[in-house]
Every structure is written in C-alpha cells, then in structure tokens.
Design a protein around this motif. Structure first.
Motif, mmCIF file in Angstrom:
data_model
loop_
_atom_site.group_PDB
_atom_site.id
_atom_site.type_symbol
_atom_site.label_atom_id
_atom_site.label_comp_id
_atom_site.label_asym_id
_atom_site.label_seq_id
_atom_site.Cartn_x
_atom_site.Cartn_y
_atom_site.Cartn_z
ATOM 1 N N ILE A 192 -27.568 -44.493 9.555
ATOM 2 C CA ILE A 192 -27.476 -43.114 9.812
ATOM 3 C C ILE A 192 -28.992 -42.472 9.394
ATOM 4 C CG2 ILE A 192 -26.637 -40.942 9.891
ATOM 5 C CD1 ILE A 192 -25.078 -43.409 11.573
ATOM 6 N N ARG A 193 -29.651 -42.099 10.194
ATOM 7 C CA ARG A 193 -30.961 -41.442 9.724
ATOM 8 C C ARG A 193 -31.307 -40.087 10.462
ATOM 9 N NH1 ARG A 193 -34.352 -46.735 11.074
ATOM 10 N NH2 ARG A 193 -32.985 -46.297 12.603
ATOM 11 N N PRO A 194 -32.066 -39.278 9.919
ATOM 12 C CA PRO A 194 -32.378 -38.102 10.693
ATOM 13 C C PRO A 194 -33.375 -38.326 11.837
ATOM 14 C CG PRO A 194 -33.440 -38.170 8.733
ATOM 15 C CD PRO A 194 -32.672 -39.142 8.844
ATOM 16 N N SER A 195 -33.167 -37.674 12.940
ATOM 17 C CA SER A 195 -34.502 -37.903 13.908
ATOM 18 C C SER A 195 -34.420 -36.404 14.746
ATOM 19 C CB SER A 195 -33.663 -38.991 15.272
ATOM 20 O OG SER A 195 -34.819 -39.290 16.126
ATOM 21 N N LEU A 196 -35.662 -36.276 15.280
ATOM 22 C CA LEU A 196 -35.927 -34.925 15.798
ATOM 23 C C LEU A 196 -35.665 -34.143 14.523
ATOM 24 C CD1 LEU A 196 -34.695 -34.798 19.276
ATOM 25 C CD2 LEU A 196 -36.598 -35.634 18.415
ATOM 26 N N VAL A 197 -36.621 -34.064 13.586
ATOM 27 C CA VAL A 197 -36.435 -33.536 12.209
ATOM 28 C C VAL A 197 -37.793 -33.063 11.590
ATOM 29 C CG1 VAL A 197 -36.645 -35.531 10.612
ATOM 30 C CG2 VAL A 197 -35.105 -33.742 10.005
ATOM 31 N N PRO A 198 -37.882 -32.060 11.158
ATOM 32 C CA PRO A 198 -39.285 -31.624 10.361
ATOM 33 C C PRO A 198 -39.664 -32.452 9.282
ATOM 34 C CG PRO A 198 -37.797 -29.546 10.436
ATOM 35 C CD PRO A 198 -37.098 -30.749 10.845
ATOM 36 N N LEU A 199 -40.849 -32.590 8.978
ATOM 37 C CA LEU A 199 -41.582 -33.685 8.062
ATOM 38 C C LEU A 199 -42.006 -32.810 6.828
ATOM 39 C CD1 LEU A 199 -43.584 -35.678 10.580
ATOM 40 C CD2 LEU A 199 -41.586 -36.270 9.570
ATOM 41 N N GLU A 200 -41.812 -33.441 5.583
ATOM 42 C CA GLU A 200 -42.159 -32.988 4.580
ATOM 43 C C GLU A 200 -43.522 -33.390 3.975
ATOM 44 O OE1 GLU A 200 -39.616 -32.929 1.113
ATOM 45 O OE2 GLU A 200 -37.968 -31.997 1.983
ATOM 46 N N ALA A 201 -44.445 -32.555 3.603
ATOM 47 C CA ALA A 201 -45.809 -33.037 3.037
ATOM 48 C C ALA A 201 -45.892 -33.029 1.566
ATOM 49 C CB ALA A 201 -46.616 -31.970 3.637
ATOM 50 N N TYR A 202 -46.757 -33.874 1.008
ATOM 51 C CA TYR A 202 -47.096 -33.909 -0.406
ATOM 52 C C TYR A 202 -47.648 -32.659 -0.896
ATOM 53 C CZ TYR A 202 -45.764 -38.711 -1.283
ATOM 54 O OH TYR A 202 -45.054 -39.939 -1.398
ATOM 55 N N GLU A 203 -48.667 -32.372 0.093
ATOM 56 C CA GLU A 203 -49.469 -30.907 -0.241
ATOM 57 C C GLU A 203 -48.815 -29.823 0.050
ATOM 58 O OE1 GLU A 203 -53.670 -32.493 0.696
ATOM 59 O OE2 GLU A 203 -52.494 -33.243 2.106
ATOM 60 N N GLU A 360 -29.234 -33.080 7.643
ATOM 61 C CA GLU A 360 -28.302 -31.828 7.902
ATOM 62 C C GLU A 360 -29.370 -30.637 8.723
ATOM 63 O OE1 GLU A 360 -26.243 -33.558 4.761
ATOM 64 O OE2 GLU A 360 -28.389 -33.089 5.201
ATOM 65 N N GLU A 361 -30.759 -30.994 8.706
ATOM 66 C CA GLU A 361 -31.687 -30.146 9.290
ATOM 67 C C GLU A 361 -32.215 -31.018 10.574
ATOM 68 O OE1 GLU A 361 -34.829 -28.678 6.882
ATOM 69 O OE2 GLU A 361 -33.380 -28.417 5.192
ATOM 70 N N ALA A 362 -31.771 -31.930 10.858
ATOM 71 C CA ALA A 362 -32.105 -32.786 11.992
ATOM 72 C C ALA A 362 -31.440 -32.524 13.380
ATOM 73 C CB ALA A 362 -31.757 -34.228 11.845
ATOM 74 N N ILE A 363 -32.192 -32.287 14.411
ATOM 75 C CA ILE A 363 -31.498 -31.887 15.773
ATOM 76 C C ILE A 363 -30.696 -32.956 16.179
ATOM 77 C CG2 ILE A 363 -31.955 -31.544 18.276
ATOM 78 C CD1 ILE A 363 -34.475 -30.284 17.220
ATOM 79 N N ILE A 364 -30.987 -34.285 16.003
ATOM 80 C CA ILE A 364 -30.265 -35.450 16.374
ATOM 81 C C ILE A 364 -30.248 -36.419 15.297
ATOM 82 C CG2 ILE A 364 -32.040 -36.870 17.450
ATOM 83 C CD1 ILE A 364 -28.830 -35.577 19.383
ATOM 84 N N THR A 365 -29.065 -37.271 15.536
ATOM 85 C CA THR A 365 -28.873 -38.429 14.652
ATOM 86 C C THR A 365 -29.330 -39.640 15.176
ATOM 87 O OG1 THR A 365 -26.810 -37.266 13.604
ATOM 88 C CG2 THR A 365 -27.277 -39.380 13.221
ATOM 89 N N SER A 366 -30.198 -40.379 14.173
ATOM 90 C CA SER A 366 -30.521 -41.777 14.726
ATOM 91 C C SER A 366 -29.786 -42.787 13.999
ATOM 92 C CB SER A 366 -32.035 -42.166 14.391
ATOM 93 O OG SER A 366 -32.096 -43.306 14.518
ATOM 94 N N GLY A 367 -29.197 -43.627 14.658
ATOM 95 C CA GLY A 367 -28.218 -44.712 14.334
ATOM 96 C C GLY A 367 -26.790 -44.393 14.834
#
Length: 420
Positions: A192-203, A360-367
């Motif tokens: 179970i992984r997040p999909s359609l989810v925002p991405l975090e940046a190092y910077e 929890e912030e993903a629109i949809i679940t992958s898996g």
C-alpha cells in the motif's frame, strides 16, 4: 439472494443499486454517519465525475494494472455513468483535459443522484456499522461467505461485495479496513503506497519562498540523474508548497514515480530530480532571442529589475540566486555566457525530490487486493466463493482526470451483477 455491500462510496453504492435492480435483497453497510464522504471532496468539491475519452484511453491512463479493467469498462462506460446522472436529473459539462463535471459544480449533487436511486430501490442502509469479520462456511462448502460480524452483531448473507476503499483521506472513512478483512480470508495485499500525492523536496527553503505560486503551461520531467532515465514527462499546471510541489501534473507524475523500480531505495541513494521548463513553447535559441530583446529595451536597469516580463515576481530572487548573476549588475553589462546560463536555468529549473507526502494526503491508494486473485470478468474472488470486490480496495489506480472514479463505477457495476 441476500447481498451485503460493505462500504458506501461510489463503488459500493453502484454495486448496491445494480444488485437491487437484479432482484436481490441488498443491505449496504457504512461505518460513517453518511454515504460518499470521499466523493464529496473529489475535484475540490466539484467532483470530476469521469473523462470524455474513449474507454481504451482509460486503460492507457491507468498505470496501475489498467488491462485488468477491460471487462469492467466494457460493462459500464463513461457514457453509461453520464446517462445515469442525466436520468436522475443532473446534467454534466466538459472542461479542459476531457474532464466531466456536474453542471452545478457541486459534488453534493452527484451524491444526491446515488442516494436518490438507493432510496427509490429501497436498498436497506445501515450507518455507523463497522464490519470486523467476514464469516465463511466451514462445512461442505469451505471458502463460501455466509455472514459478516459487525459492531452491531452478525448479519447473514449469500453474497458479499467488499468496497471499503483504500487508505487515503482516512477522515472520510478510508482507513484500510477492507485490506484486513480480505487478508483474513487468505487474499494477498500488495504494498500500500500513496499515489496522486504531492512530492517533498530536499530544498524546502526554496519551495517555502515560492509557496502558493501556481505555474501554468509548464513542462515537467522526473529524471533519475544517476541513470539519466526520464521517469515521467507532462505539460500543464503545478503548484509550489511549503514542503515541495503539488498540482495536477505533479500528482500524475507521482503515479509513475511510485512504480519506478525500487523507488524508495533509489530516493535514498540516488538523485530523483523534478525539472521544470518554464518556457516550453520556446527553444533555447528563441528564448535567448526573447531575453536579448527584453534586455535591449531596459538596458540601463539592474538585472534584478529586468525579469518582470519573463517570470512571476516570487521566482525572480530564486532565479537570480541560481543564475549566479549579480542582481545589481546593469543589464547592459551582462555577458552572452551569463545570458545563456539564464536560458538553461529557465528551461531546466530543478527541484531535488526527497519522497512522497504521507498516504493520508494522497488522492488515491496504489496497491491493494492482488488482481491475480480476482476474476476480472466478474470481480469475484478466486479464493472465496461469493465474495466480490469493487473500487479502490483492488490494486488498480489511474492518473487524475476522472479515471479513478470511473474505476469505482465500473467495478461496482460489474460486482453488482453477481455473476459466477
């Protein structure tokens, strides 16, 4: 037959309606106080009902096991869903990107169509009823469903449709309960992984400075720098946030990123870079010509005051910093090499990606429940007779654009047919 549908989202409601239309006694169990809570927040409360594309394109837009849905999509199409809403008195409209919305721009009106139909059909609905176990027969027919155990007691059933959703947006009731129920019966749950989810940046400091800035008509790429492999490419709208990047094309890129081979490990030891082409309509040569013309008009200004026509105000300090051109330098003193450096920066504005935002912030679940254990023509379990699956609980997921909701309708419809 007595049918129990577990879960009152779009797939569960559709399954209950179809099963009732086919003459069965249907009980819809929903653990929340109301139906369709996740449906209400889709499309930012407007509900992107489906897409106007042909059904073959739905499969192409479903990176998560799209071909598994072939029969479901034949059984119930986007046009069938649009007609369903029209029959209930709700017209639709098409917007950019083939997206279909209710004419009223209210997801509540889509939900009303479902609840109205359920009421007309006299489907029995039990709210605040949480299923803790699916009971199977232990006698002559092992592995056949006979009942569910709930927080309000045991309910007998001839067939059960499991449509509890995934694990994204848990406040709507999607807390992964269905995975446990399926696992108890011997089903495999893929990661179970997040999909359609925002991405975090190092910077994050850069993203924080750009927070709230929306970029339209930009081209983005996700690239594995170590292998120089392009993971995903798209064109459209994105948004900077305090933690990284979001917006439609970012969310779609995450659906590819989550499937990139051993992505979590790669993110820890390799560089995944999110590259933005801020001027995709112009080649480097034409962009250089454009900048040169702009600079000639304001040749006596300082560099930091000469980018207003080229960039949003928020981006100017960041671009100056990354270009390594002195912001106080007169424009007529900028060299050809510095100008070319600026061009390359505008065509390749890079953000190094750290990872995904929480599920929890993903629109949809992958898996989810492995498709290898579900009959794609009927949605019936290959392990437990009389058990059917519908919606996000299955290991299938798509890009943004109404495709995931269509998965819910089509799998719910197919499961509701209760074919063996």
């Amino acid at each position: 037959m007595k049918i129990i549908v577990i879960g009152g989202g779009p797939s569960g409601m559709m399954a209950a309606i179809v099963a009732k239309q086919n003459g069965h006694q249907v009980i819809l169990l929903e653990k929340m106080k109301s139906l369709g809570r996740k449906l209400l927040i889709t499309g930012k409360g407007r509900c992107n009902i489906t897409s106007s594309l042909g059904m073959e394109d739905f499969i192409k837009n479903t990176p998560g096991n799209g071909r598994f849905l072939y029969s479901c999509y034949r059984n119930y199409t986007n046009q069938d869903m649009i007609q369903f809403l029209k029959d209930e008195g709700l017209e639709v409209k098409e917007e950019r990107g083939n997206r279909i919305f209710p004419i009223t721009d209210k997801s509540q009106d889509v939900l009303k169509c479902f609840t109205k139909k359920l009421k007309e059909q006299k489907v029995e609905i039990k709210y605040e009823t949480e299923v803790t176990k699916i009971v199977i027969e232990q006698g002559e027919k092992p592995n056949h469903v006979i009942a569910v155990e709930t927080n309000h007691g045991k309910i007998g059933a001839d067939r059960i449709i499991l449509a509890t959703g995934g694990k994204s947006y848990p406040l709507t009731g999607s807390t992964g309960d269905g995975y446990k129920l399926a696992e108890q019966l011997g089903h495999t749950i893929t990661e179970i992984r997040p999909s359609l989810v925002p991405l975090e940046a190092y910077e994050k400091s850069i993203c924080e400075k750009l927070q709230g800035l929306s970029l339209r008509n930009v081209e983005i790429k996700l690239v594995d720098i170590e292998t120089n492999k392009e993971i995903y490419k798209d064109f459209g709208e994105m948004l900077f946030t305090h933690f990284g990047v979001s917006g439609p094309i970012v969310l779609s890129s995450s659906a590819h990123l989550v499937r990139y081979k051993q992505i979590e490990e790669k993110m820890n030891r390799q560089r995944i870079v999110f590259t933005i082409d801020l001027k995709p309509a112009l080649s480097e040569e034409k962009l250089d010509d454009r900048i040169l013309r702009d600079f000639q008009e304001i040749s006596n200004k300082q560099f930091k005051n000469g980018l207003d026509k080229l960039l949003p105000q928020k981006m100017i300090p960041i671009v100056i910093q990354r270009s390594e051109i002195d912001g106080n330098k007169p424009i007529n003193m900028i060299t050809k090499e510095e100008r070319r450096r600026l061009v390359k920066l505008l065509k390749n504005f890079m953000i190094e990606i750290k990872g995904f935002r929480p599920i929890e912030e993903a629109i949809i679940t992958s898996g989810g429940v492995s498709i290898k254990e579900i009959n794609p023509k009927t949605m019936q379990s290959k392990i437990v007779s009389g058990l059917y699956f519908a919606g996000e609980i299955i290991d299938v997921d798509s890009y943004t654009g109404g495709f995931n909701l269509q998965i819910a309708y089509s799998t719910g419809y197919t499961a509701g047919l209760l074919k063996e």
